[in-house]
Design a protein around this motif. Sequence first.
Motif, PDB file in Angstrom:
ATOM      1  N   ALA A  97       0.835  -1.207   0.000  1.00 44.14           N
ATOM      2  CA  ALA A  97       0.000   0.000   0.000  1.00 44.14           C
ATOM      3  C   ALA A  97       0.868   1.253   0.000  1.00 44.14           C
ATOM      4  CB  ALA A  97      -0.913  -0.017   1.228  1.00 44.14           C
ATOM      5  N   VAL A  98       1.912   1.219   0.825  1.00 44.70           N
ATOM      6  CA  VAL A  98       2.778   2.386   0.962  1.00 44.70           C
ATOM      7  C   VAL A  98       3.535   2.665  -0.330  1.00 44.70           C
ATOM      8  CG1 VAL A  98       4.938   3.076   2.076  1.00 44.70           C
ATOM      9  CG2 VAL A  98       3.016   2.313   3.463  1.00 44.70           C
ATOM     10  N   GLY A  99       3.872   1.609  -1.044  1.00 46.99           N
ATOM     11  CA  GLY A  99       4.612   1.790  -2.284  1.00 46.99           C
ATOM     12  C   GLY A  99       3.736   2.263  -3.428  1.00 46.99           C
ATOM     13  N   GLU A 100       2.453   1.933  -3.364  1.00 45.09           N
ATOM     14  CA  GLU A 100       1.569   2.329  -4.452  1.00 45.09           C
ATOM     15  C   GLU A 100       0.970   3.711  -4.226  1.00 45.09           C
ATOM     16  OE1 GLU A 100       1.097   1.102  -7.365  1.00 45.09           O
ATOM     17  OE2 GLU A 100       2.313  -0.688  -7.016  1.00 45.09           O
ATOM     18  N   ASP A 101       0.449   3.931  -3.034  1.00 41.29           N
ATOM     19  CA  ASP A 101      -0.209   5.205  -2.771  1.00 41.29           C
ATOM     20  C   ASP A 101      -0.053   5.570  -1.295  1.00 41.29           C
ATOM     21  OD1 ASP A 101      -1.786   7.421  -2.530  1.00 41.29           O
ATOM     22  OD2 ASP A 101      -3.472   6.603  -3.666  1.00 41.29           O
ATOM     23  N   PRO A 102       1.078   6.202  -0.970  1.00 44.04           N
ATOM     24  CA  PRO A 102       1.357   6.474   0.441  1.00 44.04           C
ATOM     25  C   PRO A 102       0.286   7.340   1.099  1.00 44.04           C
ATOM     26  CG  PRO A 102       2.971   7.550  -0.995  1.00 44.04           C
ATOM     27  CD  PRO A 102       2.155   6.644  -1.849  1.00 44.04           C
ATOM     28  N   ARG A 103      -0.314   8.229   0.333  1.00 44.15           N
ATOM     29  CA  ARG A 103      -1.297   9.121   0.946  1.00 44.15           C
ATOM     30  C   ARG A 103      -2.534   8.331   1.375  1.00 44.15           C
ATOM     31  NH1 ARG A 103      -0.434  14.144   1.454  1.00 44.15           N
ATOM     32  NH2 ARG A 103       1.329  14.010   0.021  1.00 44.15           N
ATOM     33  N   ALA A 104      -2.980   7.462   0.498  1.00 44.90           N
ATOM     34  CA  ALA A 104      -4.138   6.630   0.850  1.00 44.90           C
ATOM     35  C   ALA A 104      -3.799   5.713   2.014  1.00 44.90           C
ATOM     36  CB  ALA A 104      -4.581   5.815  -0.367  1.00 44.90           C
ATOM     37  N   ALA A 105      -2.567   5.151   1.983  1.00 49.76           N
ATOM     38  CA  ALA A 105      -2.152   4.262   3.070  1.00 49.76           C
ATOM     39  C   ALA A 105      -2.147   5.024   4.384  1.00 49.76           C
ATOM     40  CB  ALA A 105      -0.762   3.695   2.779  1.00 49.76           C
ATOM     41  N   ASP A 106      -1.655   6.248   4.337  1.00 51.31           N
ATOM     42  CA  ASP A 106      -1.596   7.082   5.532  1.00 51.31           C
ATOM     43  C   ASP A 106      -3.000   7.317   6.066  1.00 51.31           C
ATOM     44  OD1 ASP A 106      -0.160   8.852   7.369  1.00 51.31           O
ATOM     45  OD2 ASP A 106      -1.236  10.459   6.324  1.00 51.31           O
ATOM     46  N   GLN A 107      -3.933   7.596   5.167  1.00 59.22           N
ATOM     47  CA  GLN A 107      -5.300   7.862   5.600  1.00 59.22           C
ATOM     48  C   GLN A 107      -5.974   6.612   6.144  1.00 59.22           C
ATOM     49  OE1 GLN A 107      -6.614   9.816   2.093  1.00 59.22           O
ATOM     50  NE2 GLN A 107      -5.903  11.811   2.806  1.00 59.22           N
ATOM     51  N   ALA A 108      -5.477   5.446   5.698  1.00 61.15           N
ATOM     52  CA  ALA A 108      -6.039   4.197   6.216  1.00 61.15           C
ATOM     53  C   ALA A 108      -5.404   3.828   7.552  1.00 61.15           C
ATOM     54  CB  ALA A 108      -5.833   3.078   5.204  1.00 61.15           C
ATOM     55  N   GLY A 109      -4.520   4.694   8.062  1.00 62.78           N
ATOM     56  CA  GLY A 109      -3.952   4.462   9.382  1.00 62.78           C
ATOM     57  C   GLY A 109      -2.627   3.728   9.383  1.00 62.78           C
ATOM     58  N   ILE A 110      -2.013   3.568   8.216  1.00 63.55           N
ATOM     59  CA  ILE A 110      -0.712   2.913   8.169  1.00 63.55           C
ATOM     60  C   ILE A 110       0.369   3.961   8.418  1.00 63.55           C
ATOM     61  CG2 ILE A 110       0.928   1.705   6.672  1.00 63.55           C
ATOM     62  CD1 ILE A 110      -1.484   0.554   5.184  1.00 63.55           C
ATOM     63  N   ASN A 111       1.347   3.612   9.243  1.00 65.83           N
ATOM     64  CA  ASN A 111       2.449   4.525   9.507  1.00 65.83           C
ATOM     65  C   ASN A 111       3.464   4.417   8.361  1.00 65.83           C
ATOM     66  OD1 ASN A 111       4.725   5.875  10.383  1.00 65.83           O
ATOM     67  ND2 ASN A 111       4.431   5.264  12.524  1.00 65.83           N
ATOM     68  N   VAL A 112       3.342   5.309   7.390  1.00 60.90           N
ATOM     69  CA  VAL A 112       4.139   5.218   6.156  1.00 60.90           C
ATOM     70  C   VAL A 112       5.631   5.231   6.474  1.00 60.90           C
ATOM     71  CG1 VAL A 112       4.709   6.365   3.991  1.00 60.90           C
ATOM     72  CG2 VAL A 112       2.344   6.286   4.768  1.00 60.90           C
ATOM     73  N   ARG A 113       6.023   6.164   7.339  1.00 59.12           N
ATOM     74  CA  ARG A 113       7.432   6.313   7.642  1.00 59.12           C
ATOM     75  C   ARG A 113       7.992   5.030   8.256  1.00 59.12           C
ATOM     76  NH1 ARG A 113       9.830  11.491  10.772  1.00 59.12           N
ATOM     77  NH2 ARG A 113       9.036  12.466   8.898  1.00 59.12           N
ATOM     78  N   ARG A 114       7.221   4.428   9.180  1.00 59.45           N
ATOM     79  CA  ARG A 114       7.697   3.229   9.859  1.00 59.45           C
ATOM     80  C   ARG A 114       7.859   2.082   8.853  1.00 59.45           C
ATOM     81  NH1 ARG A 114       4.517  -0.372  12.242  1.00 59.45           N
ATOM     82  NH2 ARG A 114       5.568  -2.008  13.454  1.00 59.45           N
ATOM     83  N   VAL A 115       6.868   1.921   7.996  1.00 58.81           N
ATOM     84  CA  VAL A 115       6.924   0.830   7.015  1.00 58.81           C
ATOM     85  C   VAL A 115       8.121   1.008   6.086  1.00 58.81           C
ATOM     86  CG1 VAL A 115       5.734  -0.200   5.042  1.00 58.81           C
ATOM     87  CG2 VAL A 115       4.456   0.369   7.110  1.00 58.81           C
ATOM     88  N   ARG A 116       8.350   2.258   5.661  1.00 55.27           N
ATOM     89  CA  ARG A 116       9.477   2.497   4.757  1.00 55.27           C
ATOM     90  C   ARG A 116      10.810   2.275   5.461  1.00 55.27           C
ATOM     91  NH1 ARG A 116       7.802   7.285   0.487  1.00 55.27           N
ATOM     92  NH2 ARG A 116       6.544   5.866  -0.769  1.00 55.27           N
ATOM     93  N   TYR A 117      10.910   2.713   6.723  1.00 58.58           N
ATOM     94  CA  TYR A 117      12.140   2.445   7.481  1.00 58.58           C
ATOM     95  C   TYR A 117      12.402   0.949   7.536  1.00 58.58           C
ATOM     96  CZ  TYR A 117      13.931   6.784   9.465  1.00 58.58           C
ATOM     97  OH  TYR A 117      14.558   7.995   9.632  1.00 58.58           O
ATOM     98  N   LEU A 118      11.342   0.180   7.897  1.00 59.69           N
ATOM     99  CA  LEU A 118      11.522  -1.272   8.013  1.00 59.69           C
ATOM    100  C   LEU A 118      11.941  -1.867   6.676  1.00 59.69           C
ATOM    101  CD1 LEU A 118       8.565  -2.186  10.393  1.00 59.69           C
ATOM    102  CD2 LEU A 118      11.018  -2.298  10.893  1.00 59.69           C
ATOM    103  N   GLY A 119      11.360  -1.354   5.594  1.00 55.81           N
ATOM    104  CA  GLY A 119      11.720  -1.849   4.268  1.00 55.81           C
ATOM    105  C   GLY A 119      13.194  -1.633   3.976  1.00 55.81           C
ATOM    106  N   VAL A 120      13.685  -0.425   4.265  1.00 57.44           N
ATOM    107  CA  VAL A 120      15.094  -0.124   4.000  1.00 57.44           C
ATOM    108  C   VAL A 120      15.994  -0.976   4.893  1.00 57.44           C
ATOM    109  CG1 VAL A 120      16.865   1.661   4.040  1.00 57.44           C
ATOM    110  CG2 VAL A 120      14.573   2.219   3.247  1.00 57.44           C
ATOM    111  N   LEU A 121      15.603  -1.126   6.176  1.00 56.82           N
ATOM    112  CA  LEU A 121      16.425  -1.929   7.085  1.00 56.82           C
ATOM    113  C   LEU A 121      16.461  -3.390   6.626  1.00 56.82           C
ATOM    114  CD1 LEU A 121      15.489  -0.507  10.610  1.00 56.82           C
ATOM    115  CD2 LEU A 121      17.422   0.066   9.149  1.00 56.82           C
ATOM    116  N   TYR A 122      15.330  -3.876   6.127  1.00 62.59           N
ATOM    117  CA  TYR A 122      15.282  -5.248   5.618  1.00 62.59           C
ATOM    118  C   TYR A 122      16.230  -5.393   4.432  1.00 62.59           C
ATOM    119  CZ  TYR A 122      13.141  -9.717   4.338  1.00 62.59           C
ATOM    120  OH  TYR A 122      12.930 -11.045   4.053  1.00 62.59           O
ATOM    121  N   ALA A 123      16.184  -4.406   3.536  1.00 63.16           N
ATOM    122  CA  ALA A 123      17.102  -4.442   2.387  1.00 63.16           C
ATOM    123  C   ALA A 123      18.548  -4.408   2.865  1.00 63.16           C
ATOM    124  CB  ALA A 123      16.824  -3.269   1.445  1.00 63.16           C
ATOM    125  N   GLY A 124      18.818  -3.579   3.893  1.00 66.13           N
ATOM    126  CA  GLY A 124      20.173  -3.481   4.421  1.00 66.13           C
ATOM    127  C   GLY A 124      20.637  -4.793   5.014  1.00 66.13           C
TER     128      GLY A 124
END
Lengths: 374, 307
Positions: B174-201
């Motif tokens: 959701a965050v990768g497709e439409d962060p604004r909609a994800a944010d409005q649905a209550g997803i913490n965009v920043r947290r999800v993206r941080y976790l994604g980058v850390l996973y890649a790392g």
Amino acid sequence: MRMSEPPAIAPSHRDFWFSERLRRTRLRFPLSLGVAVAATFGAMLIGLAIIASTGTDLSDAIDAFWDGMAGSTFTIGASINRAISLAFVGLGFIFANRANLTNVGGEGQLAVGGMFATAMALHGAASLPLGLSFAVPLLAGTLAGSVWGGFAGALKGWRGTNEVISTLLLTFIALPLVYWSVESFHLLRKPLSDVSSLPESPEIPDATKLPLLFPGDRTSPLHIGLLLAIIATVVVAVVLSRSPFGLKLRAVGLNQVAARRAGIRSGSLMTVAMAISGGLGGLAGAIMILGQQFYLTNDFSSGYGFDGLVVGLLSRGSALGVVLGALLFGFLRSGSIDMEITAHVPAAVVLICQGLIVVAIAGSAILVEKRGRQ
Amino acid sequence: MTEGQLAVFLGSGLRLAMPIIFAGTGEMLSERAGVLNLSLDGMMLIAAFCAALISWATGSPVAGLAVALVVSIAVAYVQAVLSVTLRANQLVVGIGFNILALGLTTFLYREIFGPLSRDTIPGFSLLDFSWLAAIPIIGPALSQQTALTYVGLLLAAATWALLNFTSFGLAVRAVGEDPRAADQAGINVRRVRYLGVLYAGALAGLGGAFMSIADSNTFTEGMTRGAGYLAITAVIFGGWDPWRTLAACLLFGFATALQFLVPAMNLDIPVALLLMLPYVLALFAIAGFVGKSKQPAALTLPFERGG
């Protein structure tokens, strides 16, 4: 357009104002000369601290650095010759960047430019009269680079392909091409009858080498590439800031849809912008071969394209900034080589500084943007 | 081609593919969340160096692997701060990181090991599954591997499951497709993206460590040789799909291994052309000439709340 002060109410409204502002201006990277200068000095201080931490006497290291950089007419000329290639790549970068295109493929454009210049110098150009003997190879290198860059521009313009990724991929296609050309006898590799059988091209004929700027002075390696670089700097500066073409580039860079409504054909404009950008990179490669290296090797580009990219980033879009950055990096590269040989400090310190500069400038872009717009 | 040659080819192809599989799997997840880590190569290089250094100093490849993992996650954290919180240009930051990583590892390597060190570094030993080896052709290739190879293949499968069958995976997409909609649905965009980058790392760290302590048991300057870029290329070529990315990584690994097979078979195909093959394929893929792949809509676009 001047904006009024943001209303000083709840922080969320303030954030909202910033985001609106950012969306309208389309963030471009290098933003303030101050940040560039601060990042450069900060990175160099860190570099000095790293050198000191190895237990090397700092004054020894700096002496060696200075000797390699500007200790004699020869080293000054060599440093400036390095800066010339970097300046061409940097000018290419800011040219495309005016249309908001990020050409990170300078290394590949430089590589194909050097390869085609070598091919032309070895096969046919040597007997041409009137300076055409080196002008034709220079042109060949420029054309090769502009094909390499223009391809990425066309993909961006008509298929929407991200140019950062395509120029990077094209670099990784160009480097093996050079390798292939110096490895194959039917391409550019020198015949086995030579003393060594290294995978490299034969030396180019004397007539195709760039004339020296001071033919009487045997100690100065400066070649006429310097004049070409000065001309290119002026032309790029004028085209970007004073010509209708520069304005169109900027319009496409700021808002593609609006530019299209205004009658600008953004697809072909992007292709042309990237072709010119890549052409400058290709010219850099041709000058490296015809001006100082004289034969093609597998890794002749050795990071010059990436250094030129950093120079372009640092310059924040100004042609004069490119010249200053190119000189800085040209002298740094020369100095670091001597420092490694004489003072045994790994030249990689300079890479560390460069990396820090790029990260610092990219990381501070948003802070600069906020302050600059208030 | 003899059966022996084929087995060697398959084994070396798999070994060469492993670092790309690790890094590509992590990168695929991060890109699905909208963050492109061009710094992947730098992370791998730093991890390869740390793994080699610690393994050499302590004699334990497990310790080397652990430290490499921690360090590459730390590097990824800095990358996340820059590209998620500071909304820096993800591509430029990545290139800066790669220059920095090459400089740092080269410098430290020369200072610590000396410029021409030929020290062998203790690495993971090969597991010998005799029951696996009994399978014709692919058996020997699969059995003559270190434990890390199996870990990597399991992680690729686990990432597919994570992405498709968990709420975290749904949030990532959701965050990768439409962060604004994800944010409005209550997803913490920043947290999800941080976790994604850390996973890649983390996975890039495993991939880098694989190079220095599971494959070659040595460190050389700039030893990743663009493997990180190849992993990003594989993600693009794989159309941001877990299984297709894995297939692309394997394809690139085997394409690299061809350069050893082709001379052995006395075929006259230039090695250089084999080296550029993955990039040519990827170029066609991103230009939309091969297959139909659509990148995550918000890839490389920073997100800020409000509005």
